[in-house]
Motif scaffolding. Structure first.
Motif, PDB file in Angstrom:
ATOM      1  N   LYS A  50       0.855  -1.184   0.000  1.00 12.60           N
ATOM      2  CA  LYS A  50       0.000   0.000   0.000  1.00 12.60           C
ATOM      3  C   LYS A  50       0.892   1.234   0.000  1.00 12.60           C
ATOM      4  CE  LYS A  50      -3.530   0.198   2.728  1.00 12.60           C
ATOM      5  NZ  LYS A  50      -4.332   0.186   3.977  1.00 12.60           N
ATOM      6  N   ARG A  77      -2.569   0.342  -4.223  1.00  6.97           N
ATOM      7  CA  ARG A  77      -2.686  -0.862  -3.408  1.00  6.97           C
ATOM      8  C   ARG A  77      -2.528  -2.054  -4.336  1.00  6.97           C
ATOM      9  NH1 ARG A  77      -5.296  -2.711   1.492  1.00  6.97           N
ATOM     10  NH2 ARG A  77      -5.744  -4.931   1.316  1.00  6.97           N
ATOM     11  N   ASN A  78      -1.746  -3.030  -3.893  1.00  9.17           N
ATOM     12  CA  ASN A  78      -1.523  -4.228  -4.698  1.00  9.17           C
ATOM     13  C   ASN A  78      -1.435  -5.433  -3.773  1.00  9.17           C
ATOM     14  OD1 ASN A  78      -0.787  -5.162  -7.580  1.00  9.17           O
ATOM     15  ND2 ASN A  78       0.730  -6.178  -6.292  1.00  9.17           N
ATOM     16  N   THR A  79      -2.221  -6.447  -4.062  1.00  8.77           N
ATOM     17  CA  THR A  79      -2.213  -7.691  -3.292  1.00  8.77           C
ATOM     18  C   THR A  79      -1.878  -8.839  -4.225  1.00  8.77           C
ATOM     19  OG1 THR A  79      -3.900  -6.842  -1.776  1.00  8.77           O
ATOM     20  CG2 THR A  79      -3.529  -9.206  -1.781  1.00  8.77           C
ATOM     21  N   GLU A 108      -3.113 -11.578  -8.784  1.00 10.74           N
ATOM     22  CA  GLU A 108      -2.699 -10.215  -8.440  1.00 10.74           C
ATOM     23  C   GLU A 108      -3.873  -9.269  -8.650  1.00 10.74           C
ATOM     24  OE1 GLU A 108       0.827  -6.997  -9.570  1.00 10.74           O
ATOM     25  OE2 GLU A 108       0.466  -8.759 -10.825  1.00 10.74           O
ATOM     26  N   GLY A 110      -5.031  -5.129  -7.839  1.00  7.76           N
ATOM     27  CA  GLY A 110      -4.549  -3.842  -7.346  1.00  7.76           C
ATOM     28  C   GLY A 110      -5.144  -2.680  -8.111  1.00  7.76           C
ATOM     29  N   LYS A 136      -7.346  -0.132 -12.583  1.00 11.31           N
ATOM     30  CA  LYS A 136      -7.356  -1.330 -11.749  1.00 11.31           C
ATOM     31  C   LYS A 136      -6.792  -2.499 -12.562  1.00 11.31           C
ATOM     32  CE  LYS A 136     -11.493   0.013  -9.115  1.00 11.31           C
ATOM     33  NZ  LYS A 136     -12.879  -0.401  -8.738  1.00 11.31           N
TER      34      LYS A 136
END
Length: 519
Positions: A50, A77-79, A108, A110, A136
């Motif tokens: 983040k 933000r990236n997960t 992935e 984000g 996104k």
């Protein structure tokens, strides 16, 4: 007659960043055996990033029409989640012949929101379209692979694996068309390893595949440098890298002298490279909705064929028993063939890099270790436009380690010298001396460690690098923090189990115990 024109511009780029970043990563794995011949492994990891950034950028250019004073707040933000499952079946426990099935997945998700205003007129701020965007991403990668390990000949093992990799990239963006594309490619690897008392060799081939990333795909202008614009290309293909490796070592005579040869070669298909287009006059780019200033360039990405490189190294090692030392001498040669685009014209940079390296490791006592090393190499690059770059590098280093002083203390120091001389346009000569020192103490039954480290005691850490590209030569000077000190504390809570067993005193790799030996 061809005439070369040298165009110059002056600019001052100032960045003032107020950033807050958060990063956390967790891993978990589980290994178990169902029977004496069947076992499985489960692995999972999550990586969360983040960021909340606010940068101020001032461009002071010769042309008053391009002056900007940008304030750029952004959030991201990236997960990323990774999972892997492996099932192993041992066909023959006596020689460890086995087959395994692997399935891995990476997901992935984000987003990034960035806004930019030109504050040259504070009472009437204008939106800077080139630096304002919101998108996104939602990417999914899956890979299935089958591997087979066996011994086709005595003392020679073979590993063969093949599978399929599928990558789906999704991007949603308000100001431009959404993007969705799926890349499917095979995965192949084969290797042979032969081990004997006095000689060993290995040979391997692997097919790698790389899908383009979001930066390479987004058709959005990056005008951080207004005269060197950058943009992505949504039509990029995935690239393939064929890598070949051969390694051979042989012991000579009865004095433990060894000689080794390493050869590494690679060929790349659909390599994504920079494609540079120059604009002598102010030009509107309809696809990017941006006006490029006069005497500027646009660097985008394009797939190109013809990249290859080959690297070779010859290594000789010998023990010096009188001073409890080991000496190594190596010589190598690298040759790279790197294609680029200048406008619609394809050009290629050829790089030749011979090197010579010395290394001496001295274990004078159980607690005192000294290493001395030196490396000499010369980089010569030339492209089809007859631009050349010639740089000579000389490095030397030494480390001095005492693992135990008065039972609880230890000392470590490292010195490094770098000399470089550019024989190209700049005729640049650089010298750099770096000295680091670390003094520590073991506490709490040797589970705790308190140390004081001093970095760059000579206050002269500065590096120089020259890189030859197809249409320009980039020289980079990097200044570091300068002299600084840190106080460190570490504590070891328990023992970490390892698949490696046994100990060595000569720095060689310990024996690895495969899964079949544990079941």
């Amino acid at each position: 007659m061809k005439k070369n024109n040298l165009q110059t511009s002056k600019s001052l780029m100032h960045y003032d960043n107020l950033n807050k970043n958060f990063h956390v990563k967790e891993d978990v794995s589980y290994v178990n055996s169902i029977t004496d011949r069947i076992g499985y492994t489960l692995e999972s990891s999550v990586d969360i990033n983040k960021g909340k950034n606010h940068s101020l950028r001032i461009d002071t250019l010769e042309s008053s029409t391009t002056q900007t004073y940008l304030t750029i707040p952004s959030k991201l933000r990236n997960t990323e989640w990774n999972g892997n499952a492996q099932l192993i079946y041992i066909l023959n426990p006596e020689n460890d012949t086995q087959i395994s099935f692997d399935y891995s997945v990476k997901y992935e998700n984000g987003w990034k929101h960035q806004f930019a205003w030109n504050m040259l007129s504070p009472t009437n701020p204008q939106t800077d379209e080139a630096n304002t965007y919101s998108y996104k991403i939602n990417n999914l990668t899956q890979k299935q692979e089958v591997s087979f390990h066996f011994f086709p000949f005595q003392k020679t093992s073979c590993d063969i694996s093949a599978g399929l990799k599928e990558t789906t990239l999704k991007r949603k963006e308000k100001e431009m068309d959404n993007y969705r594309k799926t890349f499917i490619s095979p995965t192949v690897a084969i290797s042979f390893v032969h081990t004997d008392i006095t000689k060993s060799w290995s040979a391997a081939y692997r097919l790698h595949n790389f899908a383009p990333n979001i930066v390479q795909l987004r058709p959005q202008i990056d005008n951080s440098n207004p005269y060197m614009l950058r943009s992505g290309n949504p039509n990029l293909k995935q690239s393939y890298l064929h890598s070949f490796l051969f390694n051979c070592n042989r012991m000579l005579g009865k004095h433990n002298h060894t000689i080794g040869v390493i050869i590494n070669a690679s060929i790349r298909q659909h390599s994504p490279v920079a494609k540079t287009t120059y604009y002598n006059a102010e030009t509107y780019l309809p696809g990017l909705q941006y006006t490029a200033p006069a005497h500027s360039s646009l660097i985008s990405f394009e797939n190109v064929e013809g990249y290859w490189d080959i690297k070779g190294k010859l290594i000789w090692q010998a023990p010096i028993r009188s001073i409890k030392s080991k000496y190594a001498l190596s010589t190598g040669f690298n040759n790279e063939h790197n294609p680029y685009y200048i406008g619609e014209n394809k050009t290629t940079t050829r790089t030749y890099d011979p090197s010579l390296e010395h290394f001496l490791l001295c274990n004078l006592t159980k607690r005192l270790k000294i290493t001395i090393s030196a490396n000499t190499h010369y980089v010569h690059s030339i492209n089809t436009e007859n631009y050349t770059s010639k740089t000579f590098y000389q490095t030397a280093g030494a480390t001095f380690d005492i693992s135990q002083i008065c039972k609880y203390f230890y000392l470590s120091s490292h010195y490094n010298f770098i000399f470089s001389r550019d024989y190209g346009i700049n005729k640049e000569i650089n010298r750099n001396h770096t000295l680091n020192l670390n003094i520590g103490c073991k506490v709490l039954n040797r589970k705790g460690d308190i140390s004081i480290a001093a970095y760059d005691l000579l206050n002269s850490h500065r590096t120089f690098n020259s890189q030859m590209y197809s249409n320009y030569i980039q020289n980079t000077w990097t200044n570091y923090y300068g002299r600084f000190f840190t106080i460190n504390f570490a504590y070891r809570f328990g023992k970490v189990k390892s698949n490696y067993e046994g100990t060595t005193n000569d720095g060689s790799i310990r024996e690895y115990r495969p899964m079949s030996d544990k079941m």
